[in-house]
Design an enzyme around this catalytic site. Structure first.
Site, short mmCIF file in Angstrom:
data_model
loop_
_atom_site.label_atom_id
_atom_site.label_comp_id
_atom_site.label_asym_id
_atom_site.label_seq_id
_atom_site.Cartn_x
_atom_site.Cartn_y
_atom_site.Cartn_z
CE LYS A 66 54.92 25.85 -1.13
NZ LYS A 66 53.92 26.48 -0.27
CB THR A 67 60.97 29.42 0.66
OG1 THR A 67 60.00 29.45 -0.38
CG2 THR A 67 62.24 30.08 0.20
CG ASP A 111 58.77 29.16 -4.91
OD1 ASP A 111 58.01 28.20 -4.61
OD2 ASP A 111 58.65 30.29 -4.40
CB THR A 160 50.60 26.35 -4.28
OG1 THR A 160 50.63 26.80 -5.63
CG2 THR A 160 51.37 27.31 -3.39
NE ARG A 219 54.87 33.86 2.98
CZ ARG A 219 54.77 33.22 1.82
NH1 ARG A 219 53.71 33.37 1.06
NH2 ARG A 219 55.74 32.42 1.42
#
Ligand code: ADE
Length: 335
Positions: A66-67, A111, A160, A219
């Site tokens: 997302k980032t 975020d 999330t 990640r």
């Protein structure tokens, strides 16, 4: 947050590592094809009109990018990305300060958007809708309101938990994207790219082993790669091969499904103490000494994704696959 994410969230080294591997052009961004296609269309059209892109919301499990997407959009739009998070915005003045400092066409990345409080949200509504900032100064009868025009800007929010976002806030995004887990082939491609950027050699077999245990999450894949690189370095190997990958996983106590000790403990308690369920989340939480929220956010999404756990109205159930994986007898009356 996955248990792997939770454990190694600390340390600026991890953050720098993640930043270094972040793709900065669409062609480098692997997977999420539908999202990418839709975004490229929106961005190209906005750029052609010389307007900022519509406000965007990304939701999905931690570590899915997302980032990364927010910064990639910044690159594509050739604008700055300012970054904050829901919990950092404590009062209306915090968001007002950020908004009034934006340059035209900047992106404000927020975020953990589900943690924005009500008072801050109320400043955001008119800001997002009509680019005006309404602020109340003072309290009681002497309170004054004033309005300020803001430059054109784009909010990119990530969460999330899209279900916890209030509907007035959700409705102010021009597009909402759900990020999916990646397939193993895409994780392999990400590992190829990351290994290249890190200057380490990795065999095809080792890549496959790491990709299959990466919980369909870039990640996690990149983190496993880094641990395998440490292992290779320590044992003076100039390439990450299958032994290196397998030994790294053994050291981290990660099994062939990508489960960690904590995930296996979760399933074992469900099977041994509750006969595989159905069991309510509170009872499970008490047995595990974990908050229900942690169970829902950290343990369950991945276990459900790989078919080891089911959430039913009656409670949580360990599937037949979970029994087989943990080598438990199938005593459950459910199958
Ligand atoms: N690193 C993290 N996520 C990535 C992605 N989706 N594509 C390429 N590299 C990545």
């Amino acid at each position: 947050m996955s248990t792997q994410d939770k454990k190694s969230q600390s340390g600026s080294e991890e953050i720098n590592f993640e930043k270094a591997l972040r793709p900065t052009a669409w062609d480098d961004y692997i997977g999420q094809e539908k999202v990418k296609q839709h975004l490229r269309l929106m961005i190209d059209a906005a750029r052609a009109r010389k307007e900022p892109c519509d406000h965007l919301l990304f939701y999905g499990q931690p570590g899915l990018g997302k980032t990364t997407l927010a910064y990639l959009i910044g690159k594509e739009m050739q604008t700055q990305v300012r970054s904050t998070s829901g919990p950092a915005l404590e009062k209306p003045g915090d968001i007002a300060a950020l908004l009034t400092n934006l340059e035209p066409h900047d992106i404000l990345f927020i975020d953990e958007a589900h943690r924005i409080n009500k008072l801050v949200e109320e400043v955001l509504y008119p800001a997002m809708e009509t680019r005006t900032l309404h602020l109340i100064i003072g309290k009681g009868p002497s309170a004054k309101t004033f309005s300020l025009d803001l430059p054109p800007f784009t909010i990119v929010a990530a969460t999330t938990k899209a279900n916890l976002l209030s509907s007035p806030l959700r409705s102010r995004f021009g597009a909402i994207f759900r990020l999916e887990f990646y397939d193993v082939k895409d994780i392999e491609k990400i590992l190829t790219r990351s290994a290249h950027l890190l200057g380490v050699e990795i065999t095809h077999e080792a890549k496959k082993i790491l990709a299959e245990t990466a919980r369909f999450t870039p990640r996690t894949a990149n983190r496993l790669l880094k641990r395998a690189r440490d292992y290779a370095q320590l044992y003076r190997k100039n390439v990450i091969d299958n032994t290196c990958a397998e030994e790294t996983l053994k050291l981290l106590d990660i099994d062939e499904f990508g489960l960690e000790r904590a995930d296996r403990d979760f399933l074992e308690i469900l099977i041994d103490k509750f006969q595989g369920g159905p069991v309510g989340i509170r009872a499970l939480g008490a047995a595990l000494n974990e908050e229900p929220g942690t169970i829902e956010d950290v343990y369950e999404p991945f276990l459900m994704q790989i078919g080891l756990l089911q959430r039913t109205p009656a409670g949580r159930i360990a599937t037949k696959r979970a029994y087989t994986h943990l080598k438990k007898d199938h005593k459950s009356p459910l199958f």
